[in-house]
Design an enzyme around this catalytic site. Sequence first.
Site, short mmCIF file in Angstrom:
data_model
loop_
_atom_site.label_atom_id
_atom_site.label_comp_id
_atom_site.label_asym_id
_atom_site.label_seq_id
_atom_site.Cartn_x
_atom_site.Cartn_y
_atom_site.Cartn_z
N CYS A 141 -8.39 3.32 -4.72
CA CYS A 141 -9.07 4.51 -4.21
C CYS A 141 -8.55 5.78 -4.87
CB CYS A 141 -8.90 4.61 -2.70
SG CYS A 141 -9.69 3.25 -1.85
N HIS A 142 -7.25 5.95 -4.85
CA HIS A 142 -6.70 7.20 -5.38
C HIS A 142 -5.52 6.97 -6.31
CE1 HIS A 142 -8.73 7.97 -1.54
NE2 HIS A 142 -9.29 8.92 -2.23
N GLY A 143 -5.34 5.69 -6.75
CA GLY A 143 -4.40 5.42 -7.82
C GLY A 143 -2.94 5.31 -7.43
#
Lengths: 411, 168
Positions: free
Chosen positions: B132-134
């Site tokens: 999702c956001h690494g």
Amino acid sequence: MASSHGTPPVFNNKVIAWIDYRLPIFSYIEKEYHTFPTPRNFNYFWNFGAIATVMLVLMIATGVVLATNYTPHVLMAFDSVERIDRDVPQGWLIRDLHMNGASFFFIAVYVHIFRGMYYGSYKAPRELLWILGVVIFLLMMATAFMGYVLPWGQMSFWGATVITSLFSAIPVVGDSIVTWLWGGFSIGNPTLNRFYALHYLLPFIIVAVVALHVVALHVHGSNNPTGIDPKGPQDTVPFHPYYTMKDGFGVVVFLIVYSLVVFFGPDMLGDAANYIPADPLVTPTHIVPEWYFLPFYAILRAVPDKLGGVIAMFGAIAVLFVLPWLDTSRVRSSTYRPIYKWCMLLLVVDVVVLGFCGANPPAGFWIPLSQAATLYYFIHFLILLPVLGKIERPLPMPPSIADAVLKKKAG
Amino acid sequence: MVATGALGAVGVAAVAWPFINNLNPAADTLALASIEVNVKPIEVGQAITVKWRGKPVFIRHRTEKDIKEAEAVPMSELPDPQTDDSRVTDTAKKVRREWLIMIGVCTHLGCVPLGNLPGQDKGPYGGWYCPCHGSAYDTSGRIRKGPAPLNLVIPQYLFLSDSLVRIG
């Protein structure tokens, strides 16, 4: 029955006169939507308030009909939406109108917001009018977010997880707040139930705030492309028939484009993953919100810190509330602001870039790009706006709206 | 006047509280029982996902390499410093380095990180990677890179025998 603005109208129809004497709704309509003096120089950007209103009504009408066939339960929600699409008479149409209606409502509102910013419609004496508009925008975002959860697909579930988890960034009480929002330890049936209840409630609150927005608008009247206040009858025309016709035309053109999407590409703006039923154990490889949230999502991801990202995202909207006081220029319209005009257009490009950043995975060059775009977004509001108002030399302004219009015609 | 106002405020708060508290988890939601999992079939290097309180729980049978890597990391490199041993200790204080049991929910915004199934991206630190956001986690489930602030959460668990674990 027509009369000039200011003197009460005389109604020849006895029934209307009888009612109006007791409840002056006809006088009100006459005053605010017929004779109401409106600047004569509106361009098509001024259509989008009316268009947004039409979309709001359309969303409520389609939503109420959808609610008669929808089941807010984790085991049945997905299937009930599929049933609306396949089995319910014209259910597919009502659902596609509602689903795409959200997108087109946001299109109208984003253009409307751009109009307000470009032509300085938020400046005195219209600050409260602007703030009410930002409140409507926030309520729309909440309503759209909760509505997207209802079909209970993969994106519904995981979008809801990500967005509600934003609140866990709050120090100390964050986790308790998230549990409270969920009504459990994860997104589940209690969450779906309350989102449905609120998704049905909020549009009516939006209607109420829109009413206040319109009341505030009609105190000082509309701004216009020159940003100069009307100075007399030569600068205005009656709202009806001039702008009822112009708004009507704009609404029809807008609805044609909307219909093209509804009938020929109803899933064009959506995500295919939302046609997979929600699975709490598998996160889709790439979570994206609906397109209208992408710029804010990109700002959230641009900051490599949880609380920082959340603050930046909410800050990106919060900054709009104080916009009237950040802008130090006394000139409303960007038409007469040679530098700010380009900053404003650059902001539009910046927001579109942020949108693309939000749509792509947080890797490679998208990370520095989204950080640069986020930085510019805040520089625009917090540095360019206050500073440019002091140092920019505005172009010479025409003495009145009539002068501006007639000169343009002659030249 | 002040007394009336104060009493009124207390009254409003007393009436508002049931409305607010009503949204908290209900008794049946709170009463979710613990689960027991037989870990015997999980081969070295394999991992499974089980569902507990509506959330995924990762159970990974770590390889010697996983354990060595996790233990070799200096505390100064960790955003949320925790020793590897402290993350593989059950409620009876017994350390089982080969079993890593964690709630499979990214501490950033609640996605399920990848890396538990064969072929999935385990990220740059060989543990888990949240798409999702690494956020990237190491072989001890500790946050190493990305926006997540904390290590993956270890639930309360107890090994009832060498092959049976109770979570919750």
